[in-house]
Design a protein around this motif. Structure first.
Motif, mmCIF file in Angstrom:
data_model
loop_
_atom_site.group_PDB
_atom_site.id
_atom_site.type_symbol
_atom_site.label_atom_id
_atom_site.label_comp_id
_atom_site.label_asym_id
_atom_site.label_seq_id
_atom_site.Cartn_x
_atom_site.Cartn_y
_atom_site.Cartn_z
ATOM 1 N N ARG A 110 0.850 -1.178 0.000
ATOM 2 C CA ARG A 110 0.000 0.000 0.000
ATOM 3 C C ARG A 110 0.891 1.235 0.000
ATOM 4 O O ARG A 110 1.962 1.271 0.571
ATOM 5 N N GLY A 111 0.423 2.280 -0.626
ATOM 6 C CA GLY A 111 1.202 3.513 -0.665
ATOM 7 C C GLY A 111 0.392 4.622 -1.284
ATOM 8 O O GLY A 111 -0.826 4.593 -1.300
ATOM 9 N N LYS A 112 1.097 5.615 -1.818
ATOM 10 C CA LYS A 112 0.421 6.746 -2.418
ATOM 11 C C LYS A 112 -0.361 6.293 -3.651
ATOM 12 O O LYS A 112 0.035 5.361 -4.337
ATOM 13 N N LEU A 113 -1.439 7.009 -3.940
ATOM 14 C CA LEU A 113 -2.284 6.647 -5.071
ATOM 15 C C LEU A 113 -1.661 7.128 -6.370
ATOM 16 O O LEU A 113 -1.847 8.254 -6.783
ATOM 17 N N CYS A 114 -0.877 6.250 -6.998
ATOM 18 C CA CYS A 114 -0.339 6.502 -8.332
ATOM 19 C C CYS A 114 0.310 7.873 -8.436
ATOM 20 O O CYS A 114 0.088 8.601 -9.391
ATOM 21 N N ARG A 115 1.083 8.262 -7.442
ATOM 22 C CA ARG A 115 1.768 9.539 -7.496
ATOM 23 C C ARG A 115 3.214 9.324 -7.104
ATOM 24 O O ARG A 115 3.497 8.714 -6.084
ATOM 25 N N LEU A 116 4.102 9.819 -7.933
ATOM 26 C CA LEU A 116 5.529 9.652 -7.681
ATOM 27 C C LEU A 116 6.171 11.020 -7.580
ATOM 28 O O LEU A 116 5.889 11.920 -8.358
ATOM 29 N N ASP A 117 7.033 11.184 -6.621
ATOM 30 C CA ASP A 117 7.785 12.421 -6.479
ATOM 31 C C ASP A 117 9.252 12.046 -6.362
ATOM 32 O O ASP A 117 9.669 11.475 -5.360
ATOM 33 N N LEU A 118 10.028 12.335 -7.413
ATOM 34 C CA LEU A 118 11.442 11.953 -7.458
ATOM 35 C C LEU A 118 12.275 13.212 -7.668
ATOM 36 O O LEU A 118 12.121 13.915 -8.662
ATOM 37 N N LYS A 119 13.127 13.520 -6.712
ATOM 38 C CA LYS A 119 13.946 14.729 -6.768
ATOM 39 C C LYS A 119 15.369 14.365 -7.155
ATOM 40 O O LYS A 119 15.982 13.493 -6.542
ATOM 41 N N VAL A 120 15.888 15.047 -8.179
ATOM 42 C CA VAL A 120 17.210 14.745 -8.720
ATOM 43 C C VAL A 120 18.007 16.046 -8.818
ATOM 44 O O VAL A 120 17.457 17.084 -9.187
ATOM 45 N N THR A 121 19.278 15.972 -8.493
ATOM 46 C CA THR A 121 20.174 17.115 -8.683
ATOM 47 C C THR A 121 21.151 16.794 -9.804
ATOM 48 O O THR A 121 21.800 15.748 -9.788
ATOM 49 N N ILE A 122 21.208 17.686 -10.801
ATOM 50 C CA ILE A 122 22.094 17.499 -11.951
ATOM 51 C C ILE A 122 23.012 18.708 -12.049
ATOM 52 O O ILE A 122 22.570 19.790 -12.439
ATOM 53 N N ASP A 123 24.266 18.532 -11.683
ATOM 54 C CA ASP A 123 25.235 19.621 -11.794
ATOM 55 C C ASP A 123 24.694 20.917 -11.203
ATOM 56 O O ASP A 123 24.805 21.993 -11.814
ATOM 57 N N GLY A 124 24.090 20.852 -10.047
ATOM 58 C CA GLY A 124 23.597 22.051 -9.386
ATOM 59 C C GLY A 124 22.157 22.392 -9.699
ATOM 60 O O GLY A 124 21.525 23.153 -8.971
ATOM 61 N N LYS A 125 21.608 21.859 -10.784
ATOM 62 C CA LYS A 125 20.201 22.079 -11.098
ATOM 63 C C LYS A 125 19.356 21.075 -10.308
ATOM 64 O O LYS A 125 19.762 19.939 -10.100
ATOM 65 N N ILE A 126 18.186 21.509 -9.893
ATOM 66 C CA ILE A 126 17.294 20.631 -9.155
ATOM 67 C C ILE A 126 16.123 20.271 -10.065
ATOM 68 O O ILE A 126 15.463 21.143 -10.622
ATOM 69 N N VAL A 127 15.877 18.984 -10.219
ATOM 70 C CA VAL A 127 14.810 18.495 -11.088
ATOM 71 C C VAL A 127 13.849 17.656 -10.259
ATOM 72 O O VAL A 127 14.269 16.726 -9.568
#
Length: 264
Positions: A56-73
Motif C-alpha cells: 500500500r502507498g500513495k495513489l499513483c503519485r511519484l515524487d522523485l527529486k534529482v540534482t544534476i550539476d547544481g540544477k534541481i529536477v
C-alpha cells in the motif's frame, strides 16, 4: 503473463531510481529536457526511498527529486486527475527554489529548478502532448528568469505515430505501456540503448512471478483505496443531501453530479 506497468510508482522507481540504472535516468533526463547526454555530469537522486515491503502507498503519485550539476529536477508521475494540480506543481517548484538558497546567500545563488510532470490525464485544452512554462512578461514575452522551467507531459495525447523522431514520445510511450506488444513496438522504433534497457527491465519484472505478484498486489490495493474513497464521498453526499445542502455545492465537491437523495 501480464506485463507490469512502468507508470506504477514502485515500478517507475525500480527502472529509473536505482544506482545500477543511472544510465537510464541520464538518458531520460537528457531527452525530456532536450539536452545532450554529455551535458549531464553528476546525478544525485535525493532522499531515495527503499521499495516498500507493504503493497500500500500513495495513489499513483511519484515524487522523485534529482540534482544534476547544481540544477534541481523534480519528476512527478500523476496518473489520476487531481484538482488544482497546476497550483500544486507551482507550490512544489517554489519550495524547491526557496530551499536552494542557503542561509546568508544572496539571491544570485539560487539554483535552476525544473519540474517534469507526467500526467495520465488531459490537463490543457490543446493537441500538443508537451506544454512548457516559464516566467515571461505577458506582452513582450521577455523572460524574467531562466531558473523556472515546468514541463507537463500528457500521456493521453501521445497518439500512435512517432513524429520527427522525438525521443520524448518514445519515453512517454514506454511509461504508458501495458503490454508486450507495446514494448515490442518501442524496441523496433527506438535506437536509444537506455530505452531498450528499460523495456528489458520491465520484461524481467514481468517474468519474475514473485516480483510480478508483489506489484499486482500493490496495484490492487490502489484500486481498493480509490473504491473506498469514492464510497465514502458518496455516502457523505447522501447525508448532506438529506440535510438540505445545495446540490450545486455537492457537484463542486464530488467533481460530478451528486447522487439522488435516497428516501427510506
Amino acid at each position: 503473463m501480464r506485463t507490469v506497468k512502468p507508470k506504477l510508482d514502485i515500478v517507475f522507481k525500480l527502472v529509473f531510481a536505482t544506482k545500477e540504472n543511472e544510465d537510464i535516468l541520464r538518458g531520460f533526463l537528457a531527452d525530456m529536457l532536450l539536452i545532450k547526454r554529455g551535458e549531464i555530469g553528476t546525478i544525485i537522486v535525493e532522499d531515495p526511498e527503499e521499495q516498500p515491503e507493504e503493497e500500500r502507498g500513495k495513489l499513483c503519485r511519484l515524487d522523485l527529486k534529482v540534482t544534476i550539476d547544481g540544477k534541481i529536477v523534480n519528476i512527478e508521475l500523476q496518473v489520476k486527475p487531481e484538482e488544482y494540480f497546476g497550483e500544486r506543481s507551482l507550490f512544489y517548484w517554489a519550495r524547491m527554489y526557496t530551499g536552494s538558497l542557503k542561509s546568508g546567500d544572496g539571491y544570485g545563488r539560487t539554483r535552476e529548478c525544473i519540474s517534469i510532470n507526467i500526467l495520465g490525464f488531459n490537463m490543457f485544452d490543446c493537441e500538443e502532448y508537451c506544454s512548457e512554462f516559464g516566467l515571461y512578461e505577458r506582452n513582450r514575452r521577455e523572460l524574467l528568469t531562466d531558473r523556472l522551467k515546468m514541463y507537463f507531459y500528457e500521456l493521453p495525447k501521445l497518439g500512435r505515430q512517432l513524429e520527427d523522431d522525438d525521443p520524448r514520445w518514445l519515453w512517454l510511450k514506454f511509461i504508458n505501456s501495458e503490454s508486450e506488444e507495446e514494448l515490442n513496438m518501442i524496441d523496433k522504433t527506438t535506437k536509444e540503448p537506455e530505452i531498450k534497457k528499460a523495456t528489458m527491465i520491465i520484461r524481467k519484472l514481468s517474468a519474475d512471478e514473485k516480483e510480478r505478484r508483489r506489484i499486482e498486489r500493490y496495484e490492487d490495493s490502489l484500486h481498493d483505496d480509490a473504491t473506498l474513497r469514492d464510497m465514502y464521498q458518496r455516502e457523505m453526499a447522501q447525508t448532506l443531501l438529506a440535510r438540505g445542502v445545495d446540490p450545486e455545492l455537492l457537484r463542486d465537491f464530488l467533481g460530478n453530479d451528486p447522487p439522488q437523495e435516497r428516501r427510506l
